[in-house]
Design a protein around this motif. Structure first.
Motif, short mmCIF file in Angstrom:
data_model
loop_
_atom_site.label_atom_id
_atom_site.label_comp_id
_atom_site.label_asym_id
_atom_site.label_seq_id
_atom_site.Cartn_x
_atom_site.Cartn_y
_atom_site.Cartn_z
N UNK A 59 0.72 -1.69 -0.17
CA UNK A 59 -0.24 0.30 0.13
C UNK A 59 0.84 1.47 -0.14
N UNK A 60 2.98 1.37 0.35
CA UNK A 60 3.42 2.08 -0.07
C UNK A 60 4.32 1.98 -0.56
N UNK A 70 16.31 9.52 -1.85
CA UNK A 70 15.87 10.47 -1.90
C UNK A 70 14.51 10.74 -1.59
N UNK A 71 13.27 11.88 -0.64
CA UNK A 71 12.74 12.06 -0.24
C UNK A 71 11.49 11.96 -1.12
N UNK A 72 11.38 10.30 -1.21
CA UNK A 72 9.47 10.66 -2.80
C UNK A 72 9.26 9.42 -1.89
N UNK A 73 7.44 9.09 -2.01
CA UNK A 73 7.18 8.53 -1.59
C UNK A 73 5.73 8.17 -2.58
N UNK A 74 4.82 6.33 -2.76
CA UNK A 74 4.30 6.73 -2.56
C UNK A 74 3.74 5.94 -1.97
N UNK A 75 2.04 5.85 -2.43
CA UNK A 75 1.34 5.60 -1.02
C UNK A 75 -0.13 4.75 -2.66
N UNK A 76 -0.97 3.98 -2.19
CA UNK A 76 -2.01 3.52 -3.18
C UNK A 76 -2.55 2.64 -1.99
N UNK A 77 -4.33 2.98 -1.64
CA UNK A 77 -4.70 2.49 -0.77
C UNK A 77 -6.46 3.52 -1.00
N UNK A 88 1.48 10.59 -4.96
CA UNK A 88 3.16 10.28 -5.35
C UNK A 88 3.23 12.01 -4.90
N UNK A 89 4.64 11.66 -3.64
CA UNK A 89 5.01 12.72 -2.93
C UNK A 89 6.26 12.85 -3.33
N UNK A 90 7.27 14.18 -2.93
CA UNK A 90 8.27 14.81 -3.33
C UNK A 90 8.50 15.64 -1.95
N UNK A 91 9.59 15.16 -1.46
CA UNK A 91 9.48 16.08 0.06
C UNK A 91 8.48 15.92 0.48
#
Ligand code: FHF
Ligand code: ZN
Length: 190
Positions: A59-60, A70-77, A88-91
């Motif tokens: 889910x992430x 690098x400061x990047x993340x994604x989430x899908x739920x 989908x996020x930067x910083x």
């Protein structure tokens, strides 16, 4: 496409590093990485694709997990209304949070951890976040429930923190104070 072979596991030094901020506006390369990360979540949540490539449903995902510090993340739920939420996020950062805490009743797992670790992982019940989306536009959001927990798990990866660091060593089932609602999810993954 990204597969489990691209995901580094506990013991890899990148998982313990503080990830670097992303230059904004984001480069095409960083945008592509964020896109690939989201596609991993989509694939991992599709039963046929997950089976074909032996993907663990996630889910992430945070960039350090694919060895990109690098400061990047994604989430899908899904949210409280069963709507599919894709972030989908930067910083990303937390700009404020509740005093109230919460935790997943079933505990947490991690794509970078190939074992079950039981115990309560205390999280803020509600958070206000600031981040930059895939196009580099600033976004501010309030998250609660499962979304809030997933965001905090991912943000921890950007700071070199693993979920089990937050489990009380001498009492893994110690209830955090002040406790809020306990989140129950149907976790196919156990
Ligand atoms: C997961 N999977 O996604 C876990 C792992 C709380 O940094 O939670 O390591 F597929 C990111 C419904 C509910 C359907 C849960 C954040 C966990 C983040 C990925 N799956 C689920 C589901 C799941 C980690 N990760 C067990 C893989
Ligand atoms: Zn994780």
């Amino acid at each position: 496409m990204l597969t489990m072979d691209d995901i580094i596991r506990e013991g890899h030094p990148t998982l313990r590093k503080t990830a670097e901020p992303v230059d904004l506006p984001p480069s095409q390369e960083d945008q592509n990485t964020l896109n690939d990360m989201m596609q991993f979540l989509v694939h991992s949540q599709d039963p046929e694709t997950a089976e074909k490539y032996s993907l663990r449903p996630g889910v992430g995902l945070a960039a350090p997990q694919i060895n990109v510090s690098k400061r990047m993340l994604v989430m899908r739920t899904t949210d409280q209304n069963d709507e599919i939420i894709e972030y989908a996020f930067f910083n990303p950062k937390i700009i404020s949070h509740s005093a109230e805490t919460t935790y997943l009743d079933s505990g947490e797992g991690c794509l970078s951890v190939d074992r079950n670790v039981e115990g309560i992982v205390p999280r803020y019940a509600r958070i206000k976040i600031e981040a930059y989306d895939a196009d580099g536009n600033k976004v501010v959001k309030r998250l609660r429930g499962f979304l809030s927990i997933v965001f905090q798990h991912e943000l921890d990866h950007l700071n070199g923190i693993m979920f089990y660091d937050r489990i009380e060593g001498d009492d893994p089932y110690k209830k955090p104070l002040p406790p809020g609602e306990i989140i129950k999810v149907n976790n196919d993954d156990g």
